[in-house]
Design a protein around this motif. Structure first.
Motif, short mmCIF file in Angstrom:
data_model
loop_
_atom_site.label_atom_id
_atom_site.label_comp_id
_atom_site.label_asym_id
_atom_site.label_seq_id
_atom_site.Cartn_x
_atom_site.Cartn_y
_atom_site.Cartn_z
N ILE A 169 39.78 6.08 37.12
CA ILE A 169 37.96 6.29 38.08
C ILE A 169 36.99 6.40 36.62
CG2 ILE A 169 37.20 8.42 38.84
CD1 ILE A 169 39.60 8.26 40.82
N LEU A 170 36.65 5.84 36.79
CA LEU A 170 35.64 5.74 35.81
C LEU A 170 34.26 5.43 35.79
CD1 LEU A 170 37.59 3.47 33.51
CD2 LEU A 170 37.69 5.62 32.84
N ARG A 171 33.40 6.03 35.15
CA ARG A 171 31.97 5.16 35.22
C ARG A 171 31.09 3.69 35.00
NH1 ARG A 171 27.30 10.02 32.66
NH2 ARG A 171 28.49 11.64 34.06
N CYS A 172 30.49 3.49 35.64
CA CYS A 172 30.64 1.69 35.62
C CYS A 172 30.43 1.20 34.41
CB CYS A 172 29.63 1.80 36.48
SG CYS A 172 29.01 -0.32 36.46
N THR A 173 29.95 1.75 33.28
CA THR A 173 29.24 1.70 32.45
C THR A 173 30.82 1.48 31.05
OG1 THR A 173 28.56 3.96 31.76
CG2 THR A 173 27.10 2.16 32.11
N MET A 174 31.47 3.39 31.34
CA MET A 174 33.18 3.02 30.77
C MET A 174 33.96 1.60 31.03
SD MET A 174 34.33 4.65 28.72
CE MET A 174 36.30 4.57 27.52
N ALA A 175 34.05 1.77 32.37
CA ALA A 175 34.48 0.44 33.02
C ALA A 175 34.17 -0.76 32.28
CB ALA A 175 34.58 0.19 34.64
N SER A 176 33.08 -1.26 32.49
CA SER A 176 32.07 -3.07 31.84
C SER A 176 32.99 -2.73 29.91
CB SER A 176 30.82 -2.58 31.30
OG SER A 176 30.64 -4.07 31.40
N ALA A 177 32.98 -1.45 29.74
CA ALA A 177 33.37 -1.57 28.53
C ALA A 177 34.86 -2.20 28.12
CB ALA A 177 32.81 -0.07 27.84
N LEU A 282 39.14 7.35 23.59
CA LEU A 282 38.32 6.04 23.70
C LEU A 282 37.22 6.83 24.56
CD1 LEU A 282 40.46 3.04 24.35
CD2 LEU A 282 39.60 3.91 22.02
N ASP A 283 35.88 6.95 24.50
CA ASP A 283 35.24 7.17 25.38
C ASP A 283 33.36 6.71 24.76
OD1 ASP A 283 33.92 9.58 24.08
OD2 ASP A 283 34.95 10.84 24.58
N LEU A 284 32.91 7.31 26.00
CA LEU A 284 31.04 6.50 26.03
C LEU A 284 30.20 7.31 25.14
CD1 LEU A 284 31.28 3.34 27.55
CD2 LEU A 284 31.44 3.47 25.30
N ALA A 285 30.48 8.66 24.87
CA ALA A 285 29.83 9.59 24.55
C ALA A 285 28.39 9.69 23.77
CB ALA A 285 30.40 11.06 23.98
N GLN A 286 27.33 9.93 24.44
CA GLN A 286 26.32 10.10 23.83
C GLN A 286 25.47 11.10 22.77
OE1 GLN A 286 23.96 7.51 24.26
NE2 GLN A 286 25.15 6.32 26.09
N ARG A 287 25.50 10.79 21.50
CA ARG A 287 25.27 11.84 20.83
C ARG A 287 23.85 11.53 19.80
NH1 ARG A 287 30.26 10.73 19.31
NH2 ARG A 287 32.21 12.30 20.20
N ARG A 288 23.47 12.59 19.28
CA ARG A 288 21.90 12.30 18.68
C ARG A 288 22.03 10.95 18.03
NH1 ARG A 288 19.60 17.70 16.16
NH2 ARG A 288 19.44 17.88 18.43
N ASN A 289 20.84 10.13 17.36
CA ASN A 289 21.49 9.77 16.95
C ASN A 289 22.19 8.48 17.29
OD1 ASN A 289 18.19 10.76 15.32
ND2 ASN A 289 20.28 11.80 13.80
N ASP A 290 23.22 8.71 17.90
CA ASP A 290 23.87 6.69 17.96
C ASP A 290 25.41 7.78 17.47
OD1 ASP A 290 24.77 4.82 19.47
OD2 ASP A 290 24.51 3.55 18.78
#
Length: 373
Positions: A169-177, A282-290
């Motif tokens: 069970i993932l967000r669509c963006t994570m599943a697409s990655a 593995l994750d797609l966490a959003q951080r400052r300045n990428d």
């Protein structure tokens, strides 16, 4: 015995009684005046009569208003139909009007507005992955997320399916990655090994918890359905690419390392902490300045252990020399053995006996002690 007026006043003073009587007379006169003024004031209306002391006004007589009644229906008028038509009257163009909510007909509940489909959901088709959409999750402590899917399989460019076990069970963006990583990076790697990908070992996906399952820690990306833990990638030929297996080739593990660090914002493996020694996070966490984190040490393969059994003798080896066996004497009869034993005993010198005195001197006596219970 003589009485005088001064002595009488000094002895029997009436000044207190006289003053009290005068006060009573004064109060009586004042009360009479107040009653007289009140009676006089009742004749006139006072605009500031807030306590209702004045006499009430006489109200004028109330005349009932006459309501005009409708005229009686003439006899020559047509009679109204007993049944009202259910259909709405047509409009000017002759089309029936739509039903409008009125007093007799309640308004129907408006249908909920449909949520617009995201661009990621439109791009993640069945040609890329088998990932049906699921409702949004609203858990405690900001757990859950929106635009969620259940990633069941990834479709490779050659139409083969890579099963995700268990489904994530993932967000669509994570599943697409994840789908892009398997299709573009792992599929060529499996081809170089002489096989294709058959299964993705899902160690953990969505779980409402803190980081590393520590009580009171910050919410993990797993709690936001934005992370996936991978333990291995199984090939169709039975081989398994263990991402943390030190028996696997170092070159293969380094290729996986470079691919995931280029696609995901957080990569945690062996060497980051002891929570990720047997899998890769593995994750797609959003951080400052990428800002990105890639902490995965690819350890060297373990040294080979020497075999317990010796290696087999090669065929070209010279033959082994056989040692000569010693000659065995014939066994003697039991009677002869007994006689020989007696002769050996007689020939052997007897041990010298030491005198008792010497034995007593050599061994010192111990003082007698009483045993304790």
């Amino acid at each position: 015995m003589s009485f005088s007026l001064p002595d009488f006043r000094r002895k029997w003073s009436c000044r207190g009684y006289m003053s009290a009587g005068a006060a009573m007379v004064t109060a009586a006169l004042g009360l009479s005046l107040v009653l007289a003024e009140r009676a006089e004031a009742r004749k006139y209306t006072s605009p500031l009569d807030i306590f209702g002391i004045a006499a009430p006004r006489s109200r004028p007589a109330v005349h009932s208003a006459r309501i005009p009644l409708p005229r009686p229906r003439p006899e020559e008028a047509p009679k109204a139909s007993d049944k009202a038509s259910d259909e709405a009257p047509p409009d000017a163009d002759g089309k029936p009007l739509a039903d409008k909510p009125g007093a007799d007909k309640p308004a129907e509940a408006a249908a909920p507005a449909q949520k617009p489909v995201s661009a990621c959901r439109l791009a993640l088709t069945e040609e890329i992955a088998i990932a049906p959409s699921i409702p949004d999750i609203r858990g405690p402590g900001a757990c859950g997320g929106e635009d969620l899917v259940r990633l069941e399989a990834v479709v490779l460019p050659d139409k083969r399916k890579v099963t995700v076990k268990p489904a994530a069970i993932l967000r669509c963006t994570m599943a697409s990655a994840i789908a892009d990583w398997l299709r573009k990076d792992m599929a060529p790697l499996a081809t170089s090994l002489g096989s294709t990908i058959g299964e993705l070992d899902n160690f953990d996906s969505f779980e409402c918890r803190g980081r590393n399952r520590v009580v009171g820690a910050l919410l993990s990306e797993h709690g936001k359905a934005n992370a996936l833990d991978v333990r291995a990638i199984k090939l169709t030929n039975g081989q398994s690419i263990g991402l943390t297996d030190r028996t696997m080739s170092r070159d293969v593990r380094e290729r996986v390392l470079h691919s995931v660090c280029a696609r995901f914002s957080t990569v945690l493996g062996p060497g980051s902490d002891w929570y990720h020694e047997d899998h890769i996070h593995l994750d797609l966490a959003q951080r400052r300045n990428d800002y990105r984190i890639c902490q995965w040490n690819v350890w060297d393969p373990l040294p080979q252990v020497a075999p317990l059994l010796p290696a087999e003798r090669p065929e070209e080896a010279p033959p082994r020399e056989v040692a000569a066996k010693p000659e065995v004497k014939p066994e003697a009869k039991p009677e002869e053995k007994e006689g020989a034993d007696d002769e050996e005993v007689e020939k052997s010198p007897a041990p010298a006996k030491k005198p008792a005195a010497d034995a007593s001197k050599s061994q010192p006596r111990k003082p007698a002690t009483k045993k304790r219970r």
